[in-house]
Each structure stands twice: as C-alpha cells, then as structure tokens.
Design a protein around this motif. Structure first.
Motif, PDB file in Angstrom:
ATOM      1  N   ASN A   1      -8.561  88.954  73.134  1.00  0.00           N
ATOM      2  CA  ASN A   1      -9.492  90.032  73.442  1.00  0.00           C
ATOM      3  C   ASN A   1      -8.656  91.254  73.831  1.00  0.00           C
ATOM      4  O   ASN A   1      -7.819  91.134  74.724  1.00  0.00           O
TER       5      ASN A   1
ATOM      6  N   SER B   1     -14.007  81.801  84.221  1.00  0.00           N
ATOM      7  CA  SER B   1     -12.562  81.628  84.053  1.00  0.00           C
ATOM      8  C   SER B   1     -11.810  82.728  84.789  1.00  0.00           C
ATOM      9  O   SER B   1     -10.633  82.584  85.094  1.00  0.00           O
TER      10      SER B   1
ATOM     11  N   ARG C   1     -21.818  81.644  85.581  1.00  0.00           N
ATOM     12  CA  ARG C   1     -20.455  81.751  86.096  1.00  0.00           C
ATOM     13  C   ARG C   1     -19.772  80.386  86.151  1.00  0.00           C
ATOM     14  O   ARG C   1     -19.641  79.790  87.227  1.00  0.00           O
TER      15      ARG C   1
ATOM     16  N   TYR D   1     -12.528  82.366  73.782  1.00  0.00           N
ATOM     17  CA  TYR D   1     -13.275  82.446  72.511  1.00  0.00           C
ATOM     18  C   TYR D   1     -12.935  81.320  71.543  1.00  0.00           C
ATOM     19  O   TYR D   1     -13.229  81.417  70.354  1.00  0.00           O
TER      20      TYR D   1
ATOM     21  N   SER E   1     -19.063  81.091  79.396  1.00  0.00           N
ATOM     22  CA  SER E   1     -19.740  82.401  79.310  1.00  0.00           C
ATOM     23  C   SER E   1     -19.990  82.872  77.885  1.00  0.00           C
ATOM     24  O   SER E   1     -20.844  83.722  77.663  1.00  0.00           O
ATOM     25  N   LYS E   2     -19.225  82.387  76.913  1.00  0.00           N
ATOM     26  CA  LYS E   2     -19.295  82.975  75.580  1.00  0.00           C
ATOM     27  C   LYS E   2     -20.023  82.037  74.610  1.00  0.00           C
ATOM     28  O   LYS E   2     -21.200  82.210  74.382  1.00  0.00           O
TER      29      LYS E   2
ATOM     30  N   THR F   1     -14.144  79.003  79.082  1.00  0.00           N
ATOM     31  CA  THR F   1     -15.311  79.474  79.821  1.00  0.00           C
ATOM     32  C   THR F   1     -16.592  78.992  79.158  1.00  0.00           C
ATOM     33  O   THR F   1     -16.606  78.710  77.960  1.00  0.00           O
TER      34      THR F   1
ATOM     35  N   ASP G   1      -5.382  81.868  77.596  1.00  0.00           N
ATOM     36  CA  ASP G   1      -6.788  82.171  77.849  1.00  0.00           C
ATOM     37  C   ASP G   1      -7.540  81.983  76.535  1.00  0.00           C
ATOM     38  O   ASP G   1      -7.422  82.791  75.617  1.00  0.00           O
TER      39      ASP G   1
HETATM   40  C1  LIG Z   1     -15.022  87.003  78.633  1.00  0.00           C
HETATM   41  C2  LIG Z   1     -13.626  86.578  78.902  1.00  0.00           C
HETATM   42  C3  LIG Z   1     -13.353  85.658  79.910  1.00  0.00           C
HETATM   43  C4  LIG Z   1     -14.511  85.034  80.614  1.00  0.00           C
HETATM   44  O1  LIG Z   1     -14.624  85.295  81.917  1.00  0.00           O
HETATM   45  P1  LIG Z   1     -15.657  84.434  82.755  1.00  0.00           P
HETATM   46  O2  LIG Z   1     -15.214  84.749  84.126  1.00  0.00           O
HETATM   47  O3  LIG Z   1     -15.460  83.000  82.388  1.00  0.00           O
HETATM   48  O4  LIG Z   1     -17.026  84.920  82.415  1.00  0.00           O
HETATM   49  C5  LIG Z   1     -12.067  85.229  80.103  1.00  0.00           C
HETATM   50  N1  LIG Z   1     -11.066  85.676  79.334  1.00  0.00           N
HETATM   51  C6  LIG Z   1     -11.289  86.537  78.338  1.00  0.00           C
HETATM   52  C7  LIG Z   1     -10.177  86.950  77.460  1.00  0.00           C
HETATM   53  C8  LIG Z   1     -12.566  87.029  78.119  1.00  0.00           C
HETATM   54  O5  LIG Z   1     -12.785  87.923  77.151  1.00  0.00           O
END
Ligand SMILES: *Cc1c(COP(=O)(O)O)cnc(C)c1O
Length: 360
Positions: free
Chosen positions: A165, A91, A230, A193, A221-222, A219, A190
């Motif tokens: 975050n 993201s 990615r 989470y 990623s989490k 994303t 965003d």
């Molecule tokens: C971890 C995180 C992302 C994720 O980033 P990626 O590029 O998708 O890994 C995006 N926004 C926030 C607030 C995050 O903490």
C-alpha cells in the motif's frame, strides 16, 4: 506556542496525525474498505455471540484471547499453532506492539517508500527513529536494492508491505527471504491485502519455518469486511508472541471484539466470497484506467494506484465535488482508488472520464 505544546515531547511537536479525510459523500473509495455489508447469516451469528457474552461483561476478557488465536491459526493453516498467533485491535495495534517491544527509543526502523504511512507514524510515536528507504522509479523493490539498504542501515525492524500500500504490487518471496537473511533484526511483512493477491503470489506465511525473525501481520479489516470491528493479527515464532505480552495493555482485546471476530471466522468462506468480485473490479480499474492513457501500477490488492495526471490534487478535488472520494497519497501525479462494487467503480470511472475530458 501554547502551554500544552511546550509540554509535548519535543520529537512530536509539529507532527501531523494520520488523517485520511472522512467526508460524507456517496462513493467512498479512499480507505480500501470492503464495500459490501456483512451478509445476514454473519450478522445473525454476531448478534447471537454478543448476546451470549453480554451478561458477563462485568468480567474482564480473556487476556490472551486463547480461543480467538486458535481459530485464527485454523483459518490460516500452514501448520500454525495458537502460540504462533497473536491478535489485537487492528493490525495497527499489532504493528505498535511490535514497535514497542523491538524498536522504540535508540532504535531504528526501515521501510521502503512509498509504503504504508502508519509504519513511520507508529515508529516515531513509540520514540524510535525512522529511515525512509526507497524503491525504484516504477515502485519496484529488487533483491539487490533491498539488501543494500538493509546492510547500510542495519535496522532493528524492517517493514515490508506485500501487497504494498499504496502501490498495490506484491513482493517476490526472493525479496522477503533476502531481507530476512541480510537484516540483523525483526522483519515484519504487512500482508493486509494478502487475500486479494493474484494467483501464484507467495505469502510470507509460507516462509516462516526456520526464520524466527520473520513476522507476518494480517487484518480482518479488508478482505473480511470487518474494518469497524478492529481485529488484526500476526503469525510468527512463539517467542515473538511472548515478547508482545510484555508491552500489550492488560485485557487489550475486549470480550465483544473477541466473539465478533470468532463469529466472523466461522463464516470465513462466506465473507471471503466478496474477494473475487472485488478482484474483478480491481482488474477492471487497471484495464479502464490504462485505456484512458493513464499510468497504472500492477495490483495484487483491492485498490489501484494510477498516475500520469498533470494536476492530481485538482483531479482529487473535482472527484469529491462529484461525490466520489478517493485517496491522494502524496505522490505528485498519482492517486489511489479502492475497488468498490461494480456500481461504485463505474461512478468513479464515469466521473474521472468527464474530469479528464474537461482538463484536456
Ligand atoms: C489497511 C491497512 C492495515 C490495516 O489496519 P487495521 O488496523 O488492521 O485496520 C494494515 N496495513 C496496511 C498496509 C493497510 O493498508
């Protein structure tokens, strides 16, 4: 100044790169990754998908990732079509493309600090101006305060982060809709989470209809545990997606990334099965840190921000010395810890108890 520093864009001189420490310790709870490795069934599907495309890697990927976007739209629901979805390398790349298309030189982005540190880094990297808005002392953002700040600065992009975050708390839908109504430009929520939010939390995906300036980023990623692959994406008005095609690099998302993401989405329920276990550890952290007499922010994410530390950087370093890496997010007195497996979470809590006993 060396020759390269004199050649660098003046606005980038002296800046610090994004830099969560990558230390080789036993317990890594500093970047909000999912602690669980991918299940064997998912690994098998990924292997099969990558094998199938490997002979064809002589060709460029699908520039528009049409099938991946269709799969993401199906996964998200809310009646979203593939035209309303866009995917990129994390993201972060989505946020960068949004900033390239809608902010950049001569334009202004507003965020409400403390929030995700990449929002200002991306804004300024593409040549835009960053305005640091604020939250109240308990990290809350009220409708009144958010609207007042938006009306005062009239930004081209507003970044909201929900769950936020590093504080962990989700925004109410009232804040999101009020900001969209007040803002002259794009409003990016965003939701990295979102899958971890407590029951009853509204996603901004539920607010998209009739709000063409609202953009929701997410994303894999989490919650999906796919940080290494990615993959990030957004849902928005199809006109936003069309605008991003003006700034994205051709073939930005590799064939391998596209098939890995699709294989993972096929197993969405299995991958998301870790979410409940992580939430349990998140709630355990809130409970036990509160029990230690610390100040704890309510969390809808896979991490917890805790405060009341007289020497937060000292505590951070003592934890590293004991093989536990968490995050110093730069708020004096506060630290952020990711909810890991029960064992990792326990090791963190044990180490912290010992350190705090020694401190007092
Ligand atoms: C971890 C995180 C992302 C994720 O980033 P990626 O590029 O998708 O890994 C995006 N926004 C926030 C607030 C995050 O903490």
């Amino acid at each position: 100044m060396n020759i390269i520093d004199t050649l660098l864009r003046p606005d980038l001189r002296g800046r610090e790169p994004y830099g969560a420490p990558q230390l080789d310790v036993a317990v890594r709870l500093n970047t909000n990754e999912n602690s669980y490795p991918l299940p064997p069934a998912v690994v098998a599907s990924i292997e099969k998908a990558v094998s199938a495309v490997a002979p064809h890697l002589n060709r460029y990927p699908d520039r528009d990732a049409v099938r991946l976007r269709a799969d993401i739209a199906d996964y998200l629901g809310y009646g979203l079509t593939p035209e309303a979805v866009w995917a990129a390398n994390g993201s972060n790349e989505i946020l960068q493309q949004l900033s390239q298309a809608f902010a950049g030189p001569g334009r202004v982005a507003l965020g409400f600090t403390p929030a995700y540190s990449m929002h200002p880094i991306i804004t300024t990297a593409v040549g835009g101006a960053w305005i640091e808005g604020n939250r109240d002392r308990r990290f809350d953002l009220t409708v009144e305060s958010a609207v007042e700040q938006v009306l005062r600065h009239r930004p081209d992009i507003v970044f909201l982060c929900s769950p936020n975050n590093p504080t962990g708390t989700a925004l109410t839908p009232e804040v999101v809709t009020a900001v969209v109504d007040a803002a002259p430009g794009l409003v990016v929520v965003d939701e990295a989470y979102a899958e971890f939010a407590r029951a009853g939390t509204t996603s901004a995906l539920d607010l998209l209809v009739g709000r063409p300036r609202l953009v929701v980023t997410r994303t894999m990623s989490k919650a999906f545990g796919l940080a290494g692959a990615r993959v990030g994406y957004l849902a928005a008005d199809p006109a936003v997606v069309e605008a991003l095609r003006l700034v994205r690099l051709p073939y930005h998302l590799s064939t391998v990334t596209q098939v890995v993401a699709r294989a993972a989405l096929e197993h969405a329920p299995l991958l998301l099965a870790t979410v409940d276990a992580i939430r349990e550890q998140r709630d355990r952290l809130v409970r036990e840190l509160t029990g230690l007499g610390l100040d704890v922010a309510p969390s809808d994410a896979n991490f917890v921000l805790f405060g009341g530390l007289s020497d937060s950087s000292g505590v951070w370093r003592s934890l590293v010395d004991r093989g536990v890496l968490i995050r110093d997010v730069g708020i004096p007195g506060w630290l952020r810890v990711t909810a890991g497996t029960p064992e990792e979470t326990g090791e963190f809590l044990d180490a912290l108890r010992i350190i705090l006993n020694g401190e007092s």
